[in-house]
Enzyme design. Structure first.
Site, PDB file in Angstrom:
ATOM      1  N   LYS A  62     -33.054 -18.463 -19.511  1.00 22.70           N
ATOM      2  CA  LYS A  62     -34.135 -19.183 -20.186  1.00 22.70           C
ATOM      3  C   LYS A  62     -35.497 -18.706 -19.693  1.00 22.70           C
ATOM      4  O   LYS A  62     -36.420 -18.474 -20.489  1.00 22.70           O
ATOM      5  CB  LYS A  62     -33.980 -20.688 -19.945  1.00 22.70           C
ATOM      6  CG  LYS A  62     -32.778 -21.309 -20.637  1.00 22.70           C
ATOM      7  CD  LYS A  62     -32.632 -22.774 -20.232  1.00 22.70           C
ATOM      8  CE  LYS A  62     -31.383 -23.394 -20.837  1.00 22.70           C
ATOM      9  NZ  LYS A  62     -31.219 -24.810 -20.417  1.00 22.70           N
ATOM     10  N   ALA A  78     -34.636 -23.897 -16.289  1.00 24.95           N
ATOM     11  CA  ALA A  78     -33.760 -24.861 -15.622  1.00 24.95           C
ATOM     12  C   ALA A  78     -32.540 -25.134 -16.480  1.00 24.95           C
ATOM     13  O   ALA A  78     -32.589 -25.038 -17.710  1.00 24.95           O
ATOM     14  CB  ALA A  78     -34.520 -26.157 -15.340  1.00 24.95           C
ATOM     15  N   ASP A  79     -31.459 -25.484 -15.823  1.00 26.16           N
ATOM     16  CA  ASP A  79     -30.242 -25.860 -16.543  1.00 26.16           C
ATOM     17  C   ASP A  79     -29.406 -26.761 -15.649  1.00 26.16           C
ATOM     18  O   ASP A  79     -29.549 -26.739 -14.418  1.00 26.16           O
ATOM     19  CB  ASP A  79     -29.421 -24.634 -16.946  1.00 26.16           C
ATOM     20  CG  ASP A  79     -28.334 -24.984 -17.952  1.00 26.16           C
ATOM     21  OD1 ASP A  79     -28.671 -25.169 -19.139  1.00 26.16           O
ATOM     22  OD2 ASP A  79     -27.162 -25.103 -17.550  1.00 26.16           O
ATOM     23  N   GLN A  80     -28.552 -27.551 -16.285  1.00 23.01           N
ATOM     24  CA  GLN A  80     -27.692 -28.472 -15.533  1.00 23.01           C
ATOM     25  C   GLN A  80     -26.299 -28.477 -16.133  1.00 23.01           C
ATOM     26  O   GLN A  80     -26.139 -28.473 -17.361  1.00 23.01           O
ATOM     27  CB  GLN A  80     -28.278 -29.887 -15.574  1.00 23.01           C
ATOM     28  CG  GLN A  80     -27.516 -30.898 -14.729  1.00 23.01           C
ATOM     29  CD  GLN A  80     -28.133 -32.282 -14.816  1.00 23.01           C
ATOM     30  OE1 GLN A  80     -28.139 -32.906 -15.871  1.00 23.01           O
ATOM     31  NE2 GLN A  80     -28.677 -32.746 -13.701  1.00 23.01           N
ATOM     32  N   ALA A 115     -29.893 -26.141 -11.747  1.00 19.19           N
ATOM     33  CA  ALA A 115     -30.444 -24.848 -11.318  1.00 19.19           C
ATOM     34  C   ALA A 115     -31.873 -24.692 -11.806  1.00 19.19           C
ATOM     35  O   ALA A 115     -32.247 -25.197 -12.863  1.00 19.19           O
ATOM     36  CB  ALA A 115     -29.589 -23.712 -11.860  1.00 19.19           C
TER      37      ALA A 115
END
Length: 202
Positions: A62, A78-80, A115
């Site tokens: 991203k 960011a990612d989850q 993250a």
């Protein structure tokens, strides 16, 4: 007055309301530009299966996607991911799937891997992953129904069908982990990196 000291505005490559609020509350003047990537295709092509690795990969992708469009600017991705044992969850498609997810998570301990990555000019400069362990209390079908009635469409906007900062808090009996990690952005490590690069006033 923003605490940001970069020459150009910081960019957040996310449309997440929670992440936007976290940066706003931390005093940032930034631009939000969601990255238009096919997350599932990126994940499948990578061959990665560990929840933390997947979250890290997607946060980097991203950030890179937007940084290639915005030369010279720092971009935060960011990612989850949510994992119950070996099973990973995605955002529920609707109320029925949300109820199914909550039924599986009820009475269990699941992990959130959040993250964050920082990119500039198509290169990753920093990345980190935080982990939180979430113990959901046992729930009856009627309790799940009552929760879904109250939460409405918001349950489809996050993995696990809950927002801990809202009505989702009623679903839990124990939480182990950083508050910011739970909301989807390991903010403390991000701030530490930006501070080390002399990009923050504080």
């Amino acid at each position: 007055m923003s605490i940001w000291r970069g020459q150009q505005k910081l960019i957040l490559a996310s449309q997440s309301r929670a992440r936007n609020i976290l940066l706003e509350n931390a005093g940032f003047d930034f631009e939000a530009l969601p990255a238009d990537i096919d997350e599932r295709a990126v994940q499948q092509h990578s061959g990665r299966t560990a929840p933390g690795e997947i979250a890290s990969l997607l946060s980097c992708e991203k950030a890179l996607f937007i940084s290639r469009q915005k030369p010279g600017q720092y971009v935060v991705g960011a990612d989850q991911t949510l994992a119950l044992g070996q099973r990973m969850f995605s955002k529920p498609a609707g109320r029925v799937q949300a109820a199914e997810q909550l039924g599986l998570l009820a009475g269990q301990v699941h992990e959130l891997h959040s993250a964050v990555a920082v990119a500039r000019d198509g290169k990753i400069l920093f990345s980190d992953v935080g982990v939180a362990r979430m113990t959901m209390r046992p729930l009856t079908e009627n309790q799940i129904k009552a929760y879904l009635d109250q939460a409405g469409d918001a349950v489809t906007t996050s993995v696990g069908a809950y927002q801990l900062e809202g009505l989702g808090v009623h679903l839990f009996e124990r939480i182990e982990g950083d508050h910011f990690t739970i909301l989807g952005l390991p903010l403390l490590s991000l701030l530490a990196y930006l501070r080390s690069e002399k990009l923050l006033a504080v």
